[in-house]
Write a protein that holds these residues in place. Structure first.
Motif, PDB file in Angstrom:
ATOM      1  N   PHE A   1       0.809  -1.232   0.000  1.00 44.54           N
ATOM      2  CA  PHE A   1       0.000   0.000   0.000  1.00 44.54           C
ATOM      3  C   PHE A   1       0.835   1.272   0.000  1.00 44.54           C
ATOM      4  O   PHE A   1       0.308   2.377   0.096  1.00 44.54           O
ATOM      5  CB  PHE A   1      -0.920   0.013   1.231  1.00 44.54           C
ATOM      6  CG  PHE A   1      -0.207  -0.291   2.525  1.00 44.54           C
ATOM      7  CD1 PHE A   1       0.496   0.686   3.210  1.00 44.54           C
ATOM      8  CD2 PHE A   1      -0.233  -1.582   3.036  1.00 44.54           C
ATOM      9  CE1 PHE A   1       1.148   0.399   4.384  1.00 44.54           C
ATOM     10  CE2 PHE A   1       0.424  -1.873   4.220  1.00 44.54           C
ATOM     11  CZ  PHE A   1       1.116  -0.888   4.900  1.00 44.54           C
ATOM     12  N   GLY A   2       2.162   1.161  -0.097  1.00 41.97           N
ATOM     13  CA  GLY A   2       2.982   2.357  -0.146  1.00 41.97           C
ATOM     14  C   GLY A   2       4.446   2.101   0.184  1.00 41.97           C
ATOM     15  O   GLY A   2       4.903   0.954   0.232  1.00 41.97           O
ATOM     16  N   ALA A   3       5.174   3.186   0.413  1.00 48.13           N
ATOM     17  CA  ALA A   3       6.603   3.109   0.748  1.00 48.13           C
ATOM     18  C   ALA A   3       6.854   3.889   2.035  1.00 48.13           C
ATOM     19  O   ALA A   3       6.183   4.884   2.321  1.00 48.13           O
ATOM     20  CB  ALA A   3       7.443   3.683  -0.390  1.00 48.13           C
ATOM     21  N   PHE A   4       7.838   3.396   2.815  1.00 44.64           N
ATOM     22  CA  PHE A   4       8.197   4.073   4.058  1.00 44.64           C
ATOM     23  C   PHE A   4       9.460   4.894   3.833  1.00 44.64           C
ATOM     24  O   PHE A   4      10.396   4.454   3.150  1.00 44.64           O
ATOM     25  CB  PHE A   4       8.438   3.057   5.174  1.00 44.64           C
ATOM     26  CG  PHE A   4       7.179   2.337   5.591  1.00 44.64           C
ATOM     27  CD1 PHE A   4       6.334   2.884   6.550  1.00 44.64           C
ATOM     28  CD2 PHE A   4       6.837   1.117   5.008  1.00 44.64           C
ATOM     29  CE1 PHE A   4       5.175   2.228   6.920  1.00 44.64           C
ATOM     30  CE2 PHE A   4       5.675   0.455   5.376  1.00 44.64           C
ATOM     31  CZ  PHE A   4       4.842   1.011   6.337  1.00 44.64           C
ATOM     32  N   ALA A   5       9.465   6.081   4.444  1.00 43.90           N
ATOM     33  CA  ALA A   5      10.619   6.969   4.291  1.00 43.90           C
ATOM     34  C   ALA A   5      11.036   7.508   5.655  1.00 43.90           C
ATOM     35  O   ALA A   5      10.193   7.874   6.469  1.00 43.90           O
ATOM     36  CB  ALA A   5      10.282   8.122   3.358  1.00 43.90           C
ATOM     37  N   ARG A   6      12.336   7.520   5.893  1.00 47.29           N
ATOM     38  CA  ARG A   6      12.868   8.082   7.135  1.00 47.29           C
ATOM     39  C   ARG A   6      13.171   9.555   6.918  1.00 47.29           C
ATOM     40  O   ARG A   6      13.922   9.921   6.021  1.00 47.29           O
ATOM     41  CB  ARG A   6      14.128   7.337   7.567  1.00 47.29           C
ATOM     42  CG  ARG A   6      14.690   7.839   8.899  1.00 47.29           C
ATOM     43  CD  ARG A   6      15.892   7.017   9.370  1.00 47.29           C
ATOM     44  NE  ARG A   6      16.995   7.090   8.416  1.00 47.29           N
ATOM     45  CZ  ARG A   6      17.401   6.094   7.652  1.00 47.29           C
ATOM     46  NH1 ARG A   6      16.775   4.923   7.697  1.00 47.29           N
ATOM     47  NH2 ARG A   6      18.413   6.245   6.802  1.00 47.29           N
ATOM     48  N   VAL A   7      12.564  10.401   7.769  1.00 44.71           N
ATOM     49  CA  VAL A   7      12.771  11.834   7.634  1.00 44.71           C
ATOM     50  C   VAL A   7      13.720  12.378   8.705  1.00 44.71           C
ATOM     51  O   VAL A   7      14.313  13.442   8.535  1.00 44.71           O
ATOM     52  CB  VAL A   7      11.432  12.599   7.688  1.00 44.71           C
ATOM     53  CG1 VAL A   7      10.544  12.177   6.524  1.00 44.71           C
ATOM     54  CG2 VAL A   7      10.716  12.379   9.009  1.00 44.71           C
ATOM     55  N   GLU A   8      13.835  11.654   9.829  1.00 45.88           N
ATOM     56  CA  GLU A   8      14.790  11.985  10.889  1.00 45.88           C
ATOM     57  C   GLU A   8      15.180  10.678  11.572  1.00 45.88           C
ATOM     58  O   GLU A   8      14.519   9.653  11.387  1.00 45.88           O
ATOM     59  CB  GLU A   8      14.171  12.945  11.932  1.00 45.88           C
ATOM     60  CG  GLU A   8      13.917  14.338  11.423  1.00 45.88           C
ATOM     61  CD  GLU A   8      13.410  15.261  12.520  1.00 45.88           C
ATOM     62  OE1 GLU A   8      13.417  14.832  13.706  1.00 45.88           O
ATOM     63  OE2 GLU A   8      13.012  16.381  12.210  1.00 45.88           O
ATOM     64  N   GLU A   9      16.216  10.707  12.366  1.00 46.47           N
ATOM     65  CA  GLU A   9      16.616   9.515  13.094  1.00 46.47           C
ATOM     66  C   GLU A   9      15.485   9.089  14.022  1.00 46.47           C
ATOM     67  O   GLU A   9      15.074   9.832  14.903  1.00 46.47           O
ATOM     68  CB  GLU A   9      17.884   9.794  13.921  1.00 46.47           C
ATOM     69  CG  GLU A   9      18.593   8.525  14.407  1.00 46.47           C
ATOM     70  CD  GLU A   9      19.176   7.720  13.252  1.00 46.47           C
ATOM     71  OE1 GLU A   9      18.738   6.568  13.105  1.00 46.47           O
ATOM     72  OE2 GLU A   9      20.023   8.255  12.512  1.00 46.47           O
ATOM     73  N   GLY A  10      14.942   7.895  13.766  1.00 52.33           N
ATOM     74  CA  GLY A  10      13.858   7.398  14.597  1.00 52.33           C
ATOM     75  C   GLY A  10      12.481   7.812  14.145  1.00 52.33           C
ATOM     76  O   GLY A  10      11.482   7.429  14.763  1.00 52.33           O
ATOM     77  N   ILE A  11      12.374   8.607  13.095  1.00 50.05           N
ATOM     78  CA  ILE A  11      11.076   9.066  12.588  1.00 50.05           C
ATOM     79  C   ILE A  11      10.894   8.584  11.157  1.00 50.05           C
ATOM     80  O   ILE A  11      11.633   8.990  10.259  1.00 50.05           O
ATOM     81  CB  ILE A  11      10.961  10.612  12.627  1.00 50.05           C
ATOM     82  CG1 ILE A  11      11.136  11.124  14.053  1.00 50.05           C
ATOM     83  CG2 ILE A  11       9.624  11.055  12.043  1.00 50.05           C
ATOM     84  CD1 ILE A  11       9.981  10.811  14.964  1.00 50.05           C
ATOM     85  N   GLU A  12       9.926   7.700  10.965  1.00 48.38           N
ATOM     86  CA  GLU A  12       9.598   7.238   9.622  1.00 48.38           C
ATOM     87  C   GLU A  12       8.134   7.519   9.324  1.00 48.38           C
ATOM     88  O   GLU A  12       7.291   7.503  10.238  1.00 48.38           O
ATOM     89  CB  GLU A  12       9.865   5.727   9.479  1.00 48.38           C
ATOM     90  CG  GLU A  12      11.342   5.381   9.434  1.00 48.38           C
ATOM     91  CD  GLU A  12      11.594   3.962   8.932  1.00 48.38           C
ATOM     92  OE1 GLU A  12      10.592   3.258   8.662  1.00 48.38           O
ATOM     93  OE2 GLU A  12      12.762   3.581   8.806  1.00 48.38           O
ATOM     94  N   GLY A  13       7.856   7.789   8.083  1.00 49.98           N
ATOM     95  CA  GLY A  13       6.489   8.052   7.665  1.00 49.98           C
ATOM     96  C   GLY A  13       6.116   7.194   6.475  1.00 49.98           C
ATOM     97  O   GLY A  13       6.983   6.598   5.820  1.00 49.98           O
ATOM     98  N   LEU A  14       4.817   7.150   6.194  1.00 50.23           N
ATOM     99  CA  LEU A  14       4.315   6.364   5.066  1.00 50.23           C
ATOM    100  C   LEU A  14       3.937   7.274   3.900  1.00 50.23           C
ATOM    101  O   LEU A  14       3.206   8.246   4.080  1.00 50.23           O
ATOM    102  CB  LEU A  14       3.086   5.556   5.501  1.00 50.23           C
ATOM    103  CG  LEU A  14       2.330   4.844   4.370  1.00 50.23           C
ATOM    104  CD1 LEU A  14       3.181   3.738   3.767  1.00 50.23           C
ATOM    105  CD2 LEU A  14       0.997   4.312   4.871  1.00 50.23           C
TER     106      LEU A  14
END
Length: 393
Positions: free
Chosen positions: A306-319
């Protein structure tokens, strides 16, 4: 009746003589252990009054266990027990020994400790390749190298040399008076001491407690921390909010740390600890500067249908939901992005309590190509906002 009265036989002793005979000491014999009062102390020995109308001498060779010198242990007037080696010595004095009394006492103490399964204390006096030599109140014992508690990674010979003079707790392995053999274990004593301390700690430790400890061991799955009598495990997932690939990159044996108690399993005698719970979560820190509509730089870390995950900061990932990747219909996110790709994304939703972050690549791409639906002035203003917030384009 007079005390001088006899039974009638001229050869029999009077009653007074019989009474006097009862209180007179028995004849001094070799092998006796008797009390005596110290009369004199010098380099040649100790002169002792042993109450047999005579004095005895403890020669220097029979008080070697009184280190560094007899005066450090006894003073004139003290009463001590001595072993009779010879009733009549070269000068008519009884020859006595302090070392033999201490050795006999030590044998009894060791045998009692073996029967009662208790510890003894010894003083390290020397070492060899095989282990450590200890003095047990005048009796020599041996601690094999495998039973010596040496620091991890230390050189045995150097470590043993540094311990000479140290008082150590010891567990009885073997006591054989006939063979003059005493084998002991320092590791066994320390292990049992720690078990006792662990029982005490487990009875008082509560979940949520914060304890100061020292890292005692490292493994692939985490680190062990001594919190004062017991080791608890900090699982690799509880070391940091950021992923930890190698525990030894973050922690070192001997390092002092504060930990929080997560769980106490008294039945299995296990303690679970955490390092990361004592630091702010990445989400707590991120909420101070992240907001919906903001442009951020993200790196693709994983895929889902249903999508891809991306890390925007250390310890913070979003969909990045599949609908936010592109306007085109796709079967899988990898048709648009690859793991490791770094790109500018827009925050479209933010739920700090549930640790959820919604991102969009499609909306950024739309702004890069103005159409009749996107005013160029509005587009450039949006990019300026991203640059002002410090986000790389």
């Amino acid at each position: 009746m007079s005390e001088q009265m006899s039974t009638g036989d001229p050869g029999e002793p009077t009653m007074a003589e019989l009474l006097q005979e009862e209180v007179l000491p028995q004849e001094l014999r070799r092998g006796d252990i008797v009390p005596g009062q110290i009369m004199e102390i010098d380099q040649d020995g100790i002169l002792v009054s042993i109450g047999y109308k005579s004095e005895g001498m403890v020669p220097a060779r029979e008080m070697r266990t009184l280190t560094p010198h007899p005066g450090a242990h006894h003073s004139i007037g003290d009463t001590i027990n001595v072993y009779v080696m010879d009733v009549t010595g070269p000068e008519g004095q009884a020859q006595l020994s302090i070392d033999r009394v201490r050795a006999l006492t030590a044998w009894l103490t060791l045998e009692e400790a073996e029967q009662s399964d208790t510890f003894v204390t010894g003083r390290v006096t020397g070492h060899n390749r095989g282990g450590m030599v200890v003095d047990l109140n005048g009796l020599q014992g041996f601690v094999p190298l495998s039973q010596v508690a040496l620091p991890t990674g230390s050189e045995p010979e150097a470590a043993l040399a540094e311990r000479v003079g140290e008082e150590v707790p010891l567990k009885i392995v073997e006591v054989n008076r006939k063979r003059n053999r005493v084998v002991l274990s320092e590791r066994g004593a320390l292990r049992e001491q720690r078990e006792g301390l662990k029982d005490q700690l487990l009875s008082t430790l509560q979940e949520g407690d914060v304890r100061h400890g020292r890292v005692s061991g490292i493994s692939n799955f985490g680190a062990f921390v001594d919190i004062g009598g017991a080791d608890g495990l900090v699982h690799v997932s509880e070391i940091s909010w950021a992923p930890v690939a190698n525990v030894s990159d973050v922690l070192q044996v001997g390092q002092e740390v504060d930990v929080q108690v997560l769980r106490v399993d008294r039945d299995n005698r296990r303690i679970a600890l955490s390092l990361r719970r004592l630091t702010p979560t990445p989400w707590q820190s991120a909420m101070e500067h992240l907001h919906v509509g903001q442009l951020v730089t993200g790196t693709i870390t994983n895929f889902a249908d249903f999508g891809a995950f991306a890390r925007v900061e250390e310890g913070i990932e979003g969909l990045i939901h599949v609908s936010e990747l592109t306007e085109a219909h796709i079967r899988h996110p990898r048709e648009v992005v690859n793991i490791g790709d770094t790109m500018t994304l827009q925050i479209v939703s933010l739920d700090p309590e549930r640790h959820r972050l919604g991102l969009s690549l499609r909306r950024v791409e739309e702004m890069k190509t103005p159409t009749e639906h996107h005013d160029p002035v509005e587009y450039h203003s949006f990019l300026d906002l991203g640059r002002d917030s410090g986000i790389a384009q």
